[in-house]
Design an enzyme around this catalytic site. Structure first.
Site, PDB file in Angstrom:
ATOM      1  CB  CYS A 178     -24.334   6.988  -7.873  1.00 59.78           C
ATOM      2  SG  CYS A 178     -23.303   7.411  -6.432  1.00 59.78           S
TER       3      CYS A 178
ATOM      4  CG  ASP B 274     -27.708  12.478  -2.781  1.00 55.39           C
ATOM      5  OD1 ASP B 274     -27.571  11.983  -3.912  1.00 55.39           O
ATOM      6  OD2 ASP B 274     -27.048  12.096  -1.790  1.00 55.39           O
TER       7      ASP B 274
HETATM    8  P1  RI2 Z   1     -29.139   5.949  -0.899  1.00 58.82           P
HETATM    9  C1  RI2 Z   1     -25.442   9.122  -2.812  1.00 58.82           C
HETATM   10  O1  RI2 Z   1     -24.638  10.251  -2.573  1.00 58.82           O
HETATM   11  C2  RI2 Z   1     -25.741   8.934  -4.280  1.00 58.82           C
HETATM   12  O2  RI2 Z   1     -25.959  10.150  -4.966  1.00 58.82           O
HETATM   13  C3  RI2 Z   1     -26.983   8.097  -4.192  1.00 58.82           C
HETATM   14  O3  RI2 Z   1     -27.711   8.039  -5.404  1.00 58.82           O
HETATM   15  C4  RI2 Z   1     -27.730   8.839  -3.089  1.00 58.82           C
HETATM   16  O4  RI2 Z   1     -26.701   9.232  -2.160  1.00 58.82           O
HETATM   17  C5  RI2 Z   1     -28.799   8.082  -2.386  1.00 58.82           C
HETATM   18  O5  RI2 Z   1     -28.236   6.966  -1.738  1.00 58.82           O
HETATM   19  P2  RI2 Z   1     -23.132  10.103  -1.960  1.00 58.82           P
HETATM   20  O6  RI2 Z   1     -23.303  10.040  -0.465  1.00 58.82           O
HETATM   21  O7  RI2 Z   1     -29.688   6.700   0.277  1.00 58.82           O
HETATM   22  O8  RI2 Z   1     -22.499   8.887  -2.548  1.00 58.82           O
HETATM   23  O9  RI2 Z   1     -30.228   5.472  -1.817  1.00 58.82           O
HETATM   24  O10 RI2 Z   1     -22.439  11.377  -2.379  1.00 58.82           O
HETATM   25  O11 RI2 Z   1     -28.189   4.864  -0.502  1.00 58.82           O
END
Ligand code: RI2
Length: 320
Positions: free
Chosen positions: A125, A194
């Site tokens: 991700c 998350d």
């Molecule tokens: P940072 C994201 O969720 C991903 O799952 C990623 O690993 C997590 O949030 C943390 O992201 P989504 O918003 O705060 O893409 O480290 O569903 O950037």
């Protein structure tokens, strides 16, 4: 930014990533407080609470969102005039945004120290903090290579490979199902979060648990990069993290789905990796084993078991 616009962008994932969502929400609450024209403190509070509720309803899983709302709304406490209440919200929002940005930098530094010269890293991700660790290690002159997954269905891996490419880091782009095929070439897995529960489980983008399973089987260490505001206080008394399930057409276009009346698309956005699969969680306060998650919730978020019992009674959340 105007509140409904922020809410829509979070829902549609134009604003995404748990940390970015939290900062956008703090900003929206601050701007809303500044723009509110009301004559009574009660009305001001009510308006702010409604706005907070609207933002909270956008995405259910990333706990950075309710934690940010809680920290910003704390600015309303003990205020006696609208001016004081506005100033309180602005102060807490600015403080949250500043400390979040600082946390991201700090985690980059701490996380980079766990990356060795010559390491091959796999990430899944698009996590601002996980990438921060990788980019900082590269900046320090460590020779590293990355495997980055595609991340179906929203393809956040494309954001990741662009960022890594722009930083000049050698990167291999793979489909999610190729992780097992390459895990023996990998020295360290780094992912974001998350939510982190009190028992050290990590909720992250769907597929993380499979990556972690492959890593454990191949004896590859897994490090999670997570700011303290991603730890979930309400899990202390056994509350589960709700896993967001998104629309099926993110996976299968409507025109195809229409031709398959017996087929239902299931599209959970996150999964849960148990603490046994995680070697380390790097926070801005330092690195901890996942089993120490309670200490972060108690000491840095201010929610020990006693505070919960005081707030909700000894029956806990279920007795709410
Ligand atoms: P940072 C994201 O969720 C991903 O799952 C990623 O690993 C997590 O949030 C943390 O992201 P989504 O918003 O705060 O893409 O480290 O569903 O950037």
């Amino acid at each position: 930014m105007i509140v409904p616009e922020t809410a829509d962008k979070i829902k549609s994932m134009e604003i995404r990533g748990a940390g970015r969502i939290a900062r956008a929400v703090a900003e929206a609450l601050r701007d809303h407080a500044l723009s509110l024209q009301v004559s009574a403190l009660d009305v001001f509070r009510q308006e702010m609470e409604q706005t907070a509720a609207l933002l909270l309803a956008t995405r259910p899983t990333a706990v950075s969102l309710p934690n940010a709302v809680h920290m910003v709304m704390a600015g309303l406490n003990h205020t006696k005039t609208i001016e004081e209440a506005k100033a309180g919200v602005v102060r807490c929002a600015d403080e949250f945004i500043r400390s979040s940005q600082h946390a991201v930098e700090q985690i980059g530094q701490f996380g980079a120290s766990h990356i060795r010269d010559g390491d091959t890293i796999l990430t899944h991700c698009n996590s601002e903090v996980a990438l921060g660790c990788i980019i900082e290690a590269h900046r320090q002159g460590k020779k590293i290579e990355v495997f980055a997954t595609e991340v179906r269905p929203r393809n956040q891996g494309l954001i990741t490979i662009r960022t890594l490419n722009d930083a000049g880091i050698k990167t291999n782009f793979i489909v999610d199902s190729a992780v097992r095929s390459f895990i023996n070439d990998v020295d360290l897995v780094i992912v974001g979060a998350d939510a982190v529960t009190v028992n050290g489980a990590v909720v992250n983008k769907i597929g993380t648990a499979q990556v972690a399973h492959s890593a454990r089987e191949a004896r590859v260490n897994l490090m999670v990069a997570a700011e303290t505001y991603k730890f979930a206080p309400r899990t202390i008394l056994g509350e589960f993290i709700r896993i967001e399930e998104r629309a099926g057409n993110e996976v299968l276009p409507d025109e195809i789905a229409r031709t398959l009346p017996y087929v239902t698309v299931r599209n959970p956005a996150f999964d849960v990796t148990p603490s046994e699969y995680i070697d380390l969680i790097v926070t801005e306060k330092g690195a901890i084993p996942p089993q120490m998650a309670y200490v972060i919730i108690r000491d840095y978020l201010g929610w020990g078991i006693d505070e919960f019992h005081l707030a909700f009674g000894s029956a806990g959340l279920n007795g709410e």
